[in-house]
Design an enzyme around this catalytic site. Structure first.
Site, mmCIF file in Angstrom:
data_model
loop_
_atom_site.group_PDB
_atom_site.id
_atom_site.type_symbol
_atom_site.label_atom_id
_atom_site.label_comp_id
_atom_site.label_asym_id
_atom_site.label_seq_id
_atom_site.Cartn_x
_atom_site.Cartn_y
_atom_site.Cartn_z
ATOM 1 N N ARG A 3 1.040 6.821 1.280
ATOM 2 C CA ARG A 3 0.625 7.340 2.575
ATOM 3 C C ARG A 3 1.839 7.461 3.480
ATOM 4 O O ARG A 3 2.608 6.515 3.616
ATOM 5 C CB ARG A 3 -0.386 6.383 3.215
ATOM 6 N N ARG A 19 0.830 -1.199 0.000
ATOM 7 C CA ARG A 19 0.000 0.000 0.000
ATOM 8 C C ARG A 19 0.871 1.258 0.000
ATOM 9 O O ARG A 19 0.512 2.271 -0.606
ATOM 10 C CB ARG A 19 -0.919 -0.009 1.225
HETATM 11 P P1 AMP Z 1 -6.475 4.609 9.740
HETATM 12 O O1 AMP Z 1 -6.713 5.266 8.430
HETATM 13 O O2 AMP Z 1 -7.751 4.141 10.381
HETATM 14 O O3 AMP Z 1 -5.438 3.537 9.686
HETATM 15 O O4 AMP Z 1 -5.895 5.743 10.709
HETATM 16 C C1 AMP Z 1 -4.690 6.439 10.433
HETATM 17 C C2 AMP Z 1 -4.079 6.968 11.716
HETATM 18 O O5 AMP Z 1 -4.991 7.876 12.375
HETATM 19 C C3 AMP Z 1 -3.783 5.915 12.775
HETATM 20 O O6 AMP Z 1 -2.531 5.295 12.570
HETATM 21 C C4 AMP Z 1 -3.793 6.728 14.054
HETATM 22 O O7 AMP Z 1 -2.612 7.463 14.244
HETATM 23 C C5 AMP Z 1 -4.923 7.702 13.785
HETATM 24 N N1 AMP Z 1 -6.206 7.129 14.257
HETATM 25 C C6 AMP Z 1 -7.252 6.676 13.510
HETATM 26 N N2 AMP Z 1 -8.246 6.217 14.287
HETATM 27 C C7 AMP Z 1 -7.823 6.372 15.551
HETATM 28 C C8 AMP Z 1 -8.368 6.074 16.835
HETATM 29 N N3 AMP Z 1 -9.577 5.508 16.966
HETATM 30 N N4 AMP Z 1 -7.626 6.375 17.932
HETATM 31 C C9 AMP Z 1 -6.433 6.959 17.830
HETATM 32 N N5 AMP Z 1 -5.836 7.238 16.675
HETATM 33 C C10 AMP Z 1 -6.522 6.960 15.540
#
Ligand code: AMP
Length: 190
Positions: free
Chosen positions: A136, A130
């Site tokens: 990203r 990815r």
């Molecule tokens: P994701 O796209 O869901 O993988 O989220 C990307 C990043 O956003 C994660 O690696 C965290 O740093 C932050 N993040 C997303 N959701 C959460 C959550 N529920 N709690 C804390 N950090 C979050």
């Protein structure tokens, strides 16, 4: 169809985002992705975004306090009444506890935690791929990938033990094509 108050759960790289888009269409509910909300704030350089960036760039969770407040605000809006698909939240036991409290205040019950299960090695391979495709920032560095996996193991995975006694965890085999996996998810809502 059974209830539409849904959490989509799984390790980074499990394909949550891809499946979420299909599932929110099937259920006709809003898709609430905390990752997307943080990325939007980072793009717009808001205060929340600047905080989130610091953590997400190194593969750590944004502090619960900040994340819970953001989700509470979103879940309180009128469009949540017919159900919701939470993607990427909760990611820690304190977040799961906070979600229960928020939902109880709204008089809502969580119906399903759809857990897309993928083994560690497969997750690593997918995240590396990815990184190449999407560029990203949080996928680019092997150390950051390792951090995200450790964060999942130590902080997020325990949410499953929190939810299992409530009999709402639906384990989905996350290996297969997008359509195969979605077929398995659909059965939960048949
Ligand atoms: P994701 O796209 O869901 O993988 O989220 C990307 C990043 O956003 C994660 O690696 C965290 O740093 C932050 N993040 C997303 N959701 C959460 C959550 N529920 N709690 C804390 N950090 C979050």
């Amino acid at each position: 169809m059974s209830g539409k108050n849904v959490v989509l759960f799984g390790p980074p790289g499990a394909g949550k985002g891809t499946q979420a888009v299909k599932l929110k269409d099937l259920l006709s509910v809003p898709h609430v992705s905390t990752g997307d909300m943080f990325r939007e704030n980072i793009k717009n350089n808001t205060e929340l975004g600047r905080t989130a960036k610091e953590y997400s760039n190194s593969g750590r969770l944004v502090p619960d306090e900040v994340t819970i407040a953001m989700v509470k605000d979103r879940l309180g809006r009128d469009d949540m009444k017919g159900g919701f698909l939470l993607d990427g939240f909760p990611r820690s036991v304190p977040q799961a506890e906070a979600l229960d409290k928020i939902l109880a205040e709204l008089g809502i019950k969580l119906n399903h935690v759809v857990n897309i299960a993928v083994a560690d090695d497969e997750v690593k391979a997918r995240l590396a791929k990815r990184a190449e495709i999407e560029g990203r920032a949080d996928d680019a560095d092997p150390k950051v990938i390792e951090n995200r996996l450790n964060t999942y193991k130590n902080q997020s995975e325990p949410c499953l033990s929190y939810y299992r006694p409530q009999n709402i965890v639906r384990d989905i085999d996350g290996i297969g094509s997008i359509d195969e996996i979605f077929g398995r998810i659909q059965k939960v809502f048949a």
